[in-house]
Motif scaffolding. Structure first.
Motif, PDB file in Angstrom:
ATOM      1  N   ILE A   1       0.839  -1.219   0.030  1.00 40.14           N
ATOM      2  CA  ILE A   1       0.068   0.056   0.001  1.00 40.14           C
ATOM      3  C   ILE A   1       0.719   1.357   0.053  1.00 40.14           C
ATOM      4  N   ARG A   2       2.017   0.920   0.375  1.00 37.86           N
ATOM      5  CA  ARG A   2       2.995   2.381   0.675  1.00 37.86           C
ATOM      6  C   ARG A   2       3.432   2.862  -0.667  1.00 37.86           C
ATOM      7  N   SER A   3       3.783   2.212  -1.605  1.00 40.23           N
ATOM      8  CA  SER A   3       3.969   2.804  -2.930  1.00 40.23           C
ATOM      9  C   SER A   3       2.893   2.846  -3.907  1.00 40.23           C
ATOM     10  N   GLU A   4       3.055   3.942  -4.794  1.00 41.72           N
ATOM     11  CA  GLU A   4       2.216   3.903  -5.773  1.00 41.72           C
ATOM     12  C   GLU A   4       1.797   2.652  -6.643  1.00 41.72           C
ATOM     13  N   GLU A   5       2.969   2.024  -7.024  1.00 38.85           N
ATOM     14  CA  GLU A   5       2.902   0.602  -7.697  1.00 38.85           C
ATOM     15  C   GLU A   5       2.207  -0.321  -7.013  1.00 38.85           C
ATOM     16  N   GLY A   6       2.609  -0.283  -5.396  1.00 36.48           N
ATOM     17  CA  GLY A   6       2.134  -1.386  -4.478  1.00 36.48           C
ATOM     18  C   GLY A   6       0.531  -1.070  -4.657  1.00 36.48           C
ATOM     19  N   ARG A   7      -0.026   0.230  -4.429  1.00 35.50           N
ATOM     20  CA  ARG A   7      -1.363   0.409  -4.138  1.00 35.50           C
ATOM     21  C   ARG A   7      -2.030  -0.189  -5.368  1.00 35.50           C
ATOM     22  N   ARG A   8      -1.665  -0.470  -6.564  1.00 33.93           N
ATOM     23  CA  ARG A   8      -2.235  -1.074  -7.759  1.00 33.93           C
ATOM     24  C   ARG A   8      -2.498  -2.504  -7.385  1.00 33.93           C
ATOM     25  N   ILE A   9      -1.658  -3.258  -6.668  1.00 34.21           N
ATOM     26  CA  ILE A   9      -1.717  -4.589  -6.307  1.00 34.21           C
ATOM     27  C   ILE A   9      -2.903  -4.697  -5.326  1.00 34.21           C
ATOM     28  N   ARG A  10      -3.374  -3.605  -4.616  1.00 34.72           N
ATOM     29  CA  ARG A  10      -4.208  -3.561  -3.636  1.00 34.72           C
ATOM     30  C   ARG A  10      -5.582  -3.533  -4.064  1.00 34.72           C
TER      31      ARG A  10
END
Length: 487
Positions: free
Chosen positions: A239-248
């Motif tokens: 959730i912390r990185s922009e790329e990560g948020r896309r996974i969520r």
DNA sequence: CATGTCACG
DNA sequence: ACGTACGTGACATGA
């Protein structure tokens, strides 16, 4: 298992073999004894009855004997008994339901991410090879060490526990000020983590029958009373990185449903206010203030209105530090400031919030005397090293002693909330709402579209009512839309 | 299987 | 003088 966990979460692992050995002095027949091991290992249905029966019967026998041994130890203390009877035991059914329900993921979206990540990773590799003057495996810390610290002769900032030059992110961050390659490595590391752990793997874990992902929650693993999650771990979705948020965003609702996440606001700091009874902190929460800004206002001696974003950032680090059993060294490293400056912030904090300092001192003393600390509800965390001669070990135990009552009380509270919410869910029309996940201070739901508004309010109210603290306990639905709402 | 690293609260 | 924020789980590498 749960009796053992409540009696002493850290004295042993809580599987039957370990418990039989520790508490009964009995060595169980191991599965390998009857099934063999490795490639030739049999499955249970292939084992002769003569072998299978004693093995299976032993499980039943030992379970009873362990209960006879452990239950009196738990029941001897009213609070431990309540943690077991009112929290852990009723939670079993709740977790079972959540695991069976599972969650829908958008495998196609993740596959697209995987491809994009793969392309970017290849670009980064090509650039890295040029800078290094040779090809190497960016995923190998050993090969990276050789490139950075031997071939390119960059300065060694930190060493691993084994004494090798560390290539951890904070080191690369530091080196990135003066050299180009470390920056590439940082990006590569981050993206390859996302690809290998999430975008590639999650789609492989979709159950064929249910078309959903089903985690396992472990109820007897952590020292503090928290749950843990495995296969897959749904408690560390990025959730912390922009790329990560896309996974969520790939966690989606079934057609006709919405995802709703409700989380506790500042639960550990509120617990600290309650446990310490510090006047200033209690007041800040009672007034509904932004606690980090309020902390900054006190630490920097400026009116609330004059708190800058940098003051707030530092005060937030101080607040986190308090929960972790802060040292000036740790705070200094976190904020990248000189140690004396960190010490100054801590001194200021404790001057303004003396109740917190007294609470910390009381906790250390009590831990040293009793050998354990406890949560608001009486769950115990034993600290075998609290009186260690070795200073580093003792200090580590002291930090755990400070942290455990707050982390553990938060764990107790959300478990109580889960039990209450689950009870309420069962009273609603079938399948109108389902609990999907727990992420330490957050519950995630799937709610029928027409019920979203009313149910969300009910859920937050139930979560807030899970404990009576001397500060408001607040649960709110996630406005950030982090768990994506599809369909 | 140990190690180093990094995802989360 | 020392070594330092608390709690987890999963991955790739390499022996």
């Amino acid at each position: 298992m749960l009796e053992s966990y409540v009696f002493n979460s850290v004295g042993t692992r809580h599987d039957m073999d370990s418990l039989a050995l520790k508490y009964l002095g009995h060595k169980n027949i191991s599965f390998e004894d009857i099934a063999g091991k490795g490639k030739k290992q049999l499955t249970f249905n292939q084992i002769e009855l003569e072998q299978a029966a004693p093995y299976a019967a032993e499980d039943a026998d030992i379970t009873l004997r362990l209960h006879q041994h452990l239950w009196p130890k738990v029941a001897a203390d009213d609070k431990l008994k309540s943690v077991f009877c009112d929290i852990e035991l009723p939670l079993v059914e709740v977790l079972s339901d959540i695991e069976r329900t599972g969650v829908v993921i958008d495998s196609q979206m993740l596959a697209q991410h995987s491809q994009r990540l793969g392309e970017r990773l290849q670009e980064l590799e090509k650039e890295a090879y040029e800078m290094a003057g040779e090809e190497f495996n960016l995923g190998s810390p050993k090969q990276l060490q050789a490139i950075l610290f031997e071939k390119l002769e960059l300065p060694v900032i930190k060493k691993t526990p084994k004494g090798a030059p560390s290539t951890a992110e904070e080191v690369l961050q530091e080196l990135a000020h003066d050299y180009p390659l470390p920056k590439l490595i940082i990006e590569h590391r981050g993206l390859s983590k996302l690809k290998s752990t999430y975008t590639d793997k999650l789609p492989l874990m979709v159950n064929e029958k249910t078309k959903r992902v089903h985690t396992s929650y472990h109820q007897a693993v952590t020292a503090t009373g928290r749950l843990s999650s495995t296969d897959p771990n749904l408690q560390n979705i990025p959730i912390r990185s922009e790329e990560g948020r896309r996974i969520r965003e790939a966690f989606i609702a079934s057609p006709g449903y919405k995802i709703v996440a409700a989380d506790y606001s500042q639960i550990e700091l509120r617990i600290m206010a309650h446990l310490s009874q510090d006047k200033g902190l209690l007041n800040a929460f009672a007034e509904g203030l932004d606690v980090h800004s309020a902390t900054a206002s006190e630490v920097f001696s400026v009116p609330l209105a004059d708190v800058t974003s940098d003051m707030r950032r530092k005060a937030k680090a101080v607040n986190f530090g308090l929960i972790y059993g802060m040292s000036a060294f740790g705070l200094a490293r976190q904020l990248d400031i000189p140690r004396h400056e960190a010490q100054h912030y801590m001194d200021k904090y404790f001057e303004r919030f003396p109740g917190v300092l007294e609470y910390m001192e009381r906790t250390r003393e009590s831990a040293a005397e009793k050998g354990y600390v406890e949560t608001l509800f009486g769950r115990r965390l034993h600290l075998p090293e609290i009186n260690a001669r070795n200073g580093a070990r003792r200090k580590a135990a002291e930090r755990a002693a400070i942290n455990a009552p707050m982390q553990g009380t938060a764990a107790d509270i959300i478990k109580k909330a889960m039990i209450a919410v689950h009870q309420w869910v069962k009273e609603q029309p079938k399948d109108s709402v389902k609990i999907l996940m727990q992420v330490h201070d957050e519950l995630v739901f799937e709610i029928k579209e027409q019920n979203v508004a009313a149910y969300t309010e009910q859920i937050c109210a139930l979560m807030a009512a899970a404990a009576e603290l001397d500060v408001p306990l607040i649960a709110e639905a996630d406005s950030g839309d982090n768990w994506q709402q599809a369909h």
